[in-house]
Design a protein around this motif. Sequence first.
Motif, PDB file in Angstrom:
ATOM      1  N   VAL A   1      16.522  -2.631   5.455  1.00 56.05           N
ATOM      2  CA  VAL A   1      16.119  -1.227   5.366  1.00 56.05           C
ATOM      3  C   VAL A   1      15.303  -1.048   4.096  1.00 56.05           C
ATOM      4  O   VAL A   1      15.725  -1.458   3.012  1.00 56.05           O
ATOM      5  N   PHE A   2      14.120  -0.449   4.236  1.00 52.14           N
ATOM      6  CA  PHE A   2      13.222  -0.265   3.103  1.00 52.14           C
ATOM      7  C   PHE A   2      12.919   1.224   2.911  1.00 52.14           C
ATOM      8  O   PHE A   2      12.731   1.957   3.883  1.00 52.14           O
ATOM      9  N   GLY A   3      12.840   1.649   1.655  1.00 55.06           N
ATOM     10  CA  GLY A   3      12.537   3.034   1.338  1.00 55.06           C
ATOM     11  C   GLY A   3      11.082   3.241   0.961  1.00 55.06           C
ATOM     12  O   GLY A   3      10.221   2.395   1.212  1.00 55.06           O
ATOM     13  N   GLU A   4      10.804   4.366   0.315  1.00 54.90           N
ATOM     14  CA  GLU A   4       9.425   4.767   0.083  1.00 54.90           C
ATOM     15  C   GLU A   4       8.718   3.913  -0.973  1.00 54.90           C
ATOM     16  O   GLU A   4       7.497   3.726  -0.914  1.00 54.90           O
ATOM     17  N   LYS A   5       9.466   3.363  -1.924  1.00 54.66           N
ATOM     18  CA  LYS A   5       8.835   2.482  -2.911  1.00 54.66           C
ATOM     19  C   LYS A   5       8.268   1.242  -2.227  1.00 54.66           C
ATOM     20  O   LYS A   5       7.196   0.748  -2.597  1.00 54.66           O
ATOM     21  N   TYR A   6       9.016   0.736  -1.242  1.00 52.96           N
ATOM     22  CA  TYR A   6       8.540  -0.422  -0.493  1.00 52.96           C
ATOM     23  C   TYR A   6       7.269  -0.053   0.276  1.00 52.96           C
ATOM     24  O   TYR A   6       6.306  -0.839   0.313  1.00 52.96           O
ATOM     25  N   LEU A   7       7.271   1.136   0.905  1.00 53.22           N
ATOM     26  CA  LEU A   7       6.095   1.572   1.659  1.00 53.22           C
ATOM     27  C   LEU A   7       4.869   1.638   0.750  1.00 53.22           C
ATOM     28  O   LEU A   7       3.775   1.212   1.136  1.00 53.22           O
ATOM     29  N   GLU A   8       5.053   2.160  -0.460  1.00 52.61           N
ATOM     30  CA  GLU A   8       3.947   2.229  -1.411  1.00 52.61           C
ATOM     31  C   GLU A   8       3.470   0.830  -1.802  1.00 52.61           C
ATOM     32  O   GLU A   8       2.264   0.555  -1.837  1.00 52.61           O
ATOM     33  N   LYS A   9       4.427  -0.034  -2.079  1.00 55.87           N
ATOM     34  CA  LYS A   9       4.088  -1.395  -2.503  1.00 55.87           C
ATOM     35  C   LYS A   9       3.331  -2.152  -1.405  1.00 55.87           C
ATOM     36  O   LYS A   9       2.398  -2.917  -1.689  1.00 55.87           O
ATOM     37  N   GLN A  10       3.731  -1.922  -0.157  1.00 55.20           N
ATOM     38  CA  GLN A  10       3.097  -2.605   0.972  1.00 55.20           C
ATOM     39  C   GLN A  10       1.849  -1.878   1.477  1.00 55.20           C
ATOM     40  O   GLN A  10       1.278  -2.266   2.486  1.00 55.20           O
ATOM     41  N   LYS A  11       1.490  -0.799   0.785  1.00 53.91           N
ATOM     42  CA  LYS A  11       0.311  -0.004   1.152  1.00 53.91           C
ATOM     43  C   LYS A  11       0.419   0.559   2.569  1.00 53.91           C
ATOM     44  O   LYS A  11      -0.570   0.615   3.310  1.00 53.91           O
ATOM     45  N   MET A  12       1.635   0.983   2.910  1.00 55.52           N
ATOM     46  CA  MET A  12       1.890   1.617   4.209  1.00 55.52           C
ATOM     47  C   MET A  12       1.816   3.134   4.017  1.00 55.52           C
ATOM     48  O   MET A  12       2.770   3.871   4.244  1.00 55.52           O
ATOM     49  N   MET A  13       0.640   3.596   3.597  1.00 58.40           N
ATOM     50  CA  MET A  13       0.496   4.993   3.203  1.00 58.40           C
ATOM     51  C   MET A  13       0.344   5.932   4.387  1.00 58.40           C
ATOM     52  O   MET A  13       0.459   7.150   4.234  1.00 58.40           O
ATOM     53  N   SER A  14       0.114   5.396   5.549  1.00 57.28           N
ATOM     54  CA  SER A  14       0.066   6.230   6.753  1.00 57.28           C
ATOM     55  C   SER A  14       1.462   6.762   7.056  1.00 57.28           C
ATOM     56  O   SER A  14       1.667   7.970   7.220  1.00 57.28           O
ATOM     57  N   MET A  15       2.446   5.866   7.107  1.00 54.51           N
ATOM     58  CA  MET A  15       3.837   6.277   7.320  1.00 54.51           C
ATOM     59  C   MET A  15       4.369   7.051   6.113  1.00 54.51           C
ATOM     60  O   MET A  15       5.030   8.085   6.261  1.00 54.51           O
TER      61      MET A  15
END
Length: 471
Positions: free
Chosen positions: A187-201
Amino acid sequence: MKIKIVEKFKSKDFDLEIILVNKIEDLGENKDLLESLDFKIKDESSIFLPESKKIYSAFEEFNYDSIAIAIATAIKKATSTKFKTVKLVLNNFLEDNFKALVEGAILGAYKFENYKSEKNKNDLELNFVVEKKSSKLSDVLEESKIIASSVNCARDMVNTAPADFTPKSFAEAAQNIAKEFDLECEVFGEKYLEKQKMMSMHSVGRASVHESQLIHLKYKPKKAKTKVVLVGKGLTYDSGGLSLKPADFMITMKADKSGGVAVLNTIKTIAALKLPIEVHAIVGAVENMIGGNAYKPDDILRAKNGKTIEVRNTDAEGRLVLADCLCYAQDEIKDFNYILDFATLTGACVVGLGEYTTGIMGNCEELKHKALVSCQNSGEYATKLDFNRYLKKCIKSEIADVCNISNTRYGGAITAGMFLDNFIYEENKNKWVHFDIAGPAFVEKAWGYNPYGASGTGVRMAVQFIKDLVN
């Protein structure tokens, strides 16, 4: 509800008997009485004769749907009484359709009463009476119980109020499944999304007080025959964002998590059945809300694969979540054979197909047909919607790679599917199928063996698709 198979010579007395009929001639000794009561051979037609303690339930056609509806209708009638045990004597025809009987009974008996102060306490026992038990029937019973119970679990999740089922609740549900069946869960939170450049989600969920969660469940049996990736839209609530929905349209938006819920309960079912297929379930669990930090029309978002998206409507958010989830799946999971996504994606699909039918889309005709057959064999309704080179122009952006809504009001289900195609890598184009379940996932009236509210759509069709890969 308890379900048993009992042999005729061991059969005891039961409170009620269910009799399924397809012809008036099959009504037996009560034919005249039933005709006088205007009993007709129509789906969803049933009648209870208290004197003889028999429930007659009709079915129009010799197929899964009619038989499942017939027993579901009878079970509903039985649970409205205070009787505790009921029997149904199986003939050869009914034995051949045993799957429909078991699943129809369990799905038809479902009630969502979690928020009721007074709950129905009738625990019915259903007994299928046979001349002699067989391993074939026992196997069908166990498998169908697992599948139907998972569908009911999905219904519970979808029906749960948004205040009680947040993105974190989604993650906890996945972790509970992982613990029960010894699966891997990340399970990954918003910091992971930012790090992975998943800025759409990331952008969709940033105005919510509930942190977005990217969930990845893994079922890896030994000697797996193939590998399937399931991706689900998990909008725990969708207000529409700054492109705010009208009040009437906002009601039932707790159901926007149906795709993600279907994916979770599918992998749970596959693990319970111990099928030799490696399955990955990925859910983008997000809440789309308003606030000073909300993403806006005119924003340009960058997805994980580097493609830029012009936002013209923040209520077209599910496709933005799925875009990054699909990219994540393809980047993190190697050598998969199929990637299927499930989403309550468009109202346009409901307009085009009605409330009861799933729209199937993708690039590979053979794979779409395979998905359609599996769907029909599972008891769910679906049809194919074909991509079209001219509709592709409708999601063209003048300032980004793609626009998140079409420039026309027509063909919205297909243009949404074609938007997702932008995030399927070239080598995976023919491995991907998109299921738009916006119609059947949540209906505000009972239909067939489905209750008011969530239907659990997607679970049976996905399980059947994966089962068909083994056979």
